[in-house]
Motif scaffolding. Structure first.
Motif, short mmCIF file in Angstrom:
data_model
loop_
_atom_site.label_atom_id
_atom_site.label_comp_id
_atom_site.label_asym_id
_atom_site.label_seq_id
_atom_site.Cartn_x
_atom_site.Cartn_y
_atom_site.Cartn_z
N LEU A 104 5.04 3.46 9.84
CA LEU A 104 4.26 3.34 8.59
C LEU A 104 3.70 1.94 8.39
O LEU A 104 2.78 1.74 7.60
CB LEU A 104 5.12 3.75 7.39
CG LEU A 104 5.41 5.25 7.31
CD1 LEU A 104 6.52 5.52 6.30
CD2 LEU A 104 4.16 6.03 6.95
N GLY A 105 4.26 0.96 9.07
CA GLY A 105 3.71 -0.40 9.04
C GLY A 105 3.56 -0.99 7.66
O GLY A 105 2.53 -1.59 7.36
N GLY A 106 4.54 -0.81 6.79
CA GLY A 106 4.49 -1.39 5.46
C GLY A 106 3.88 -0.50 4.40
O GLY A 106 3.79 -0.89 3.24
N VAL A 107 3.45 0.71 4.77
CA VAL A 107 2.90 1.66 3.79
C VAL A 107 4.08 2.41 3.16
O VAL A 107 4.93 2.94 3.86
CB VAL A 107 1.92 2.64 4.46
CG1 VAL A 107 1.48 3.72 3.49
CG2 VAL A 107 0.72 1.88 5.01
N ALA A 108 4.12 2.44 1.85
CA ALA A 108 5.20 3.12 1.13
C ALA A 108 4.98 4.62 1.18
O ALA A 108 3.85 5.11 1.02
CB ALA A 108 5.25 2.64 -0.32
N ALA A 109 6.08 5.37 1.39
CA ALA A 109 5.98 6.82 1.48
C ALA A 109 7.34 7.47 1.21
O ALA A 109 8.38 6.83 1.39
CB ALA A 109 5.48 7.23 2.86
N PRO A 165 8.19 6.12 -8.07
CA PRO A 165 7.93 4.86 -8.79
C PRO A 165 8.53 3.63 -8.11
O PRO A 165 8.00 2.55 -8.25
CB PRO A 165 8.58 5.08 -10.15
CG PRO A 165 8.85 6.54 -10.26
CD PRO A 165 8.84 7.11 -8.89
N GLY A 166 9.60 3.79 -7.35
CA GLY A 166 10.23 2.63 -6.71
C GLY A 166 9.47 2.10 -5.51
O GLY A 166 9.68 0.98 -5.06
N GLY A 167 8.55 2.89 -4.95
CA GLY A 167 7.81 2.48 -3.77
C GLY A 167 8.71 2.41 -2.56
O GLY A 167 9.79 3.00 -2.53
N GLY A 168 8.30 1.71 -1.54
CA GLY A 168 9.09 1.58 -0.32
C GLY A 168 9.13 2.87 0.46
O GLY A 168 8.26 3.72 0.34
N LEU A 169 10.17 3.02 1.26
CA LEU A 169 10.36 4.22 2.06
C LEU A 169 11.52 5.02 1.49
O LEU A 169 12.63 4.50 1.38
CB LEU A 169 10.64 3.88 3.53
CG LEU A 169 11.02 5.07 4.42
CD1 LEU A 169 9.87 6.07 4.52
CD2 LEU A 169 11.44 4.59 5.79
N GLU A 170 11.25 6.26 1.13
CA GLU A 170 12.29 7.18 0.70
C GLU A 170 12.46 8.20 1.82
O GLU A 170 11.48 8.80 2.25
CB GLU A 170 11.90 7.89 -0.58
CG GLU A 170 11.58 6.96 -1.74
CD GLU A 170 10.92 7.71 -2.89
OE1 GLU A 170 11.40 8.80 -3.26
OE2 GLU A 170 9.91 7.19 -3.40
N LEU A 202 -0.08 8.32 8.68
CA LEU A 202 -1.19 7.40 8.40
C LEU A 202 -2.53 7.98 8.83
O LEU A 202 -3.53 7.84 8.12
CB LEU A 202 -0.94 6.05 9.07
CG LEU A 202 0.26 5.25 8.58
CD1 LEU A 202 0.37 3.93 9.35
CD2 LEU A 202 0.19 5.00 7.09
N VAL A 203 -2.57 8.64 10.00
CA VAL A 203 -3.81 9.27 10.45
C VAL A 203 -4.16 10.42 9.52
O VAL A 203 -5.30 10.54 9.06
CB VAL A 203 -3.69 9.76 11.91
CG1 VAL A 203 -4.92 10.58 12.31
CG2 VAL A 203 -3.50 8.60 12.88
N GLY A 204 -3.17 11.27 9.22
CA GLY A 204 -3.41 12.43 8.37
C GLY A 204 -3.85 12.08 6.96
O GLY A 204 -4.62 12.81 6.34
N ALA A 205 -3.40 10.93 6.46
CA ALA A 205 -3.76 10.50 5.11
C ALA A 205 -5.03 9.66 5.09
O ALA A 205 -5.48 9.25 4.02
CB ALA A 205 -2.62 9.71 4.49
N GLY A 206 -5.61 9.39 6.25
CA GLY A 206 -6.87 8.65 6.31
C GLY A 206 -6.72 7.14 6.33
O GLY A 206 -7.71 6.42 6.19
N LEU A 207 -5.51 6.64 6.52
CA LEU A 207 -5.31 5.18 6.57
C LEU A 207 -5.53 4.62 7.97
O LEU A 207 -5.64 3.40 8.14
CB LEU A 207 -3.91 4.81 6.07
CG LEU A 207 -3.68 5.06 4.58
CD1 LEU A 207 -2.24 4.74 4.20
CD2 LEU A 207 -4.64 4.25 3.73
N LEU A 208 -5.55 5.48 8.97
CA LEU A 208 -5.90 5.10 10.34
C LEU A 208 -7.03 6.01 10.79
O LEU A 208 -7.10 7.17 10.36
CB LEU A 208 -4.71 5.26 11.29
CG LEU A 208 -3.58 4.24 11.18
CD1 LEU A 208 -2.46 4.60 12.14
CD2 LEU A 208 -4.08 2.84 11.47
N THR A 266 0.84 -1.19 0.00
CA THR A 266 0.00 0.00 0.00
C THR A 266 0.88 1.24 0.00
O THR A 266 1.92 1.27 0.64
CB THR A 266 -0.89 0.02 1.26
OG1 THR A 266 -1.67 -1.17 1.28
CG2 THR A 266 -1.80 1.22 1.28
N SER A 267 0.45 2.28 -0.69
CA SER A 267 1.17 3.55 -0.70
C SER A 267 0.35 4.61 0.01
O SER A 267 -0.89 4.55 0.02
CB SER A 267 1.41 4.01 -2.14
OG SER A 267 2.31 3.14 -2.79
#
Length: 138
Positions: free
Chosen positions: A68-73, A37-42, A104-110, A2-3
């Motif tokens: 981030l628990g596996g969320v790419a950002a 495009p590479g995903g993961g954590l930058e 994650l909270v700010g982006a609506g994923l939590l 997930t991104s």
């Protein structure tokens, strides 16, 4: 993987733990965005090394990965400070974890209620705890 769906800017984390006279200290300000495009954590830092030594970035990265628990950002650290005696990897790992959860909270994923568990993090639009009316026991 997930991104992060949308950017969360101005996440400010200031960790101050008092463990018998001194304790871990870390201060960062970061903008978190969907990854490239590479995903993961930058992780990039625009902070001069005299304000945020590069030696703390691996611990910050580890905390971000946990938060981030596996969320790419993509994370850009825009400000930060350290303390000669109290800054350590633990403080920056905690700061990274809080910044990741805040994103994650700010982006609506939590759910917004998760913001209450973030002790040191603030950001524009952070959900406020619901106020209870009246006093307990009355």
């Amino acid at each position: 993987m997930t991104s992060l769906p949308r950017p969360v800017s101005g996440i400010r984390v200031c960790v101050r733990l008092n463990l018998g006279g001194c304790g871990p200290y870390a201060h960062i300000v970061a903008d978190v965005e969907p990854p490239g495009p590479g995903g993961g954590l930058e992780l990039l830092s625009a902070v001069p090394e005299e304000l945020l030594p590069r030696e703390h970035l691996p611990a910050l990265r580890q905390g971000l990965l946990e938060g981030l628990g596996g969320v790419a950002a993509a994370v850009l650290v825009t400000d930060g400070h350290y303390h000669d005696a109290d800054s350590c990897d633990l403080g920056y790992r905690i700061a990274g974890r809080e910044a990741g959860r805040a994103a994650l909270v700010g982006a609506g994923l939590l759910p917004p209620g998760e913001a209450a568990a973030l002790r040191w993090a603030t950001w524009p639009g952070r959900p406020r705890p619901k106020r209870r009316h009246g006093r307990p026991g009355r």
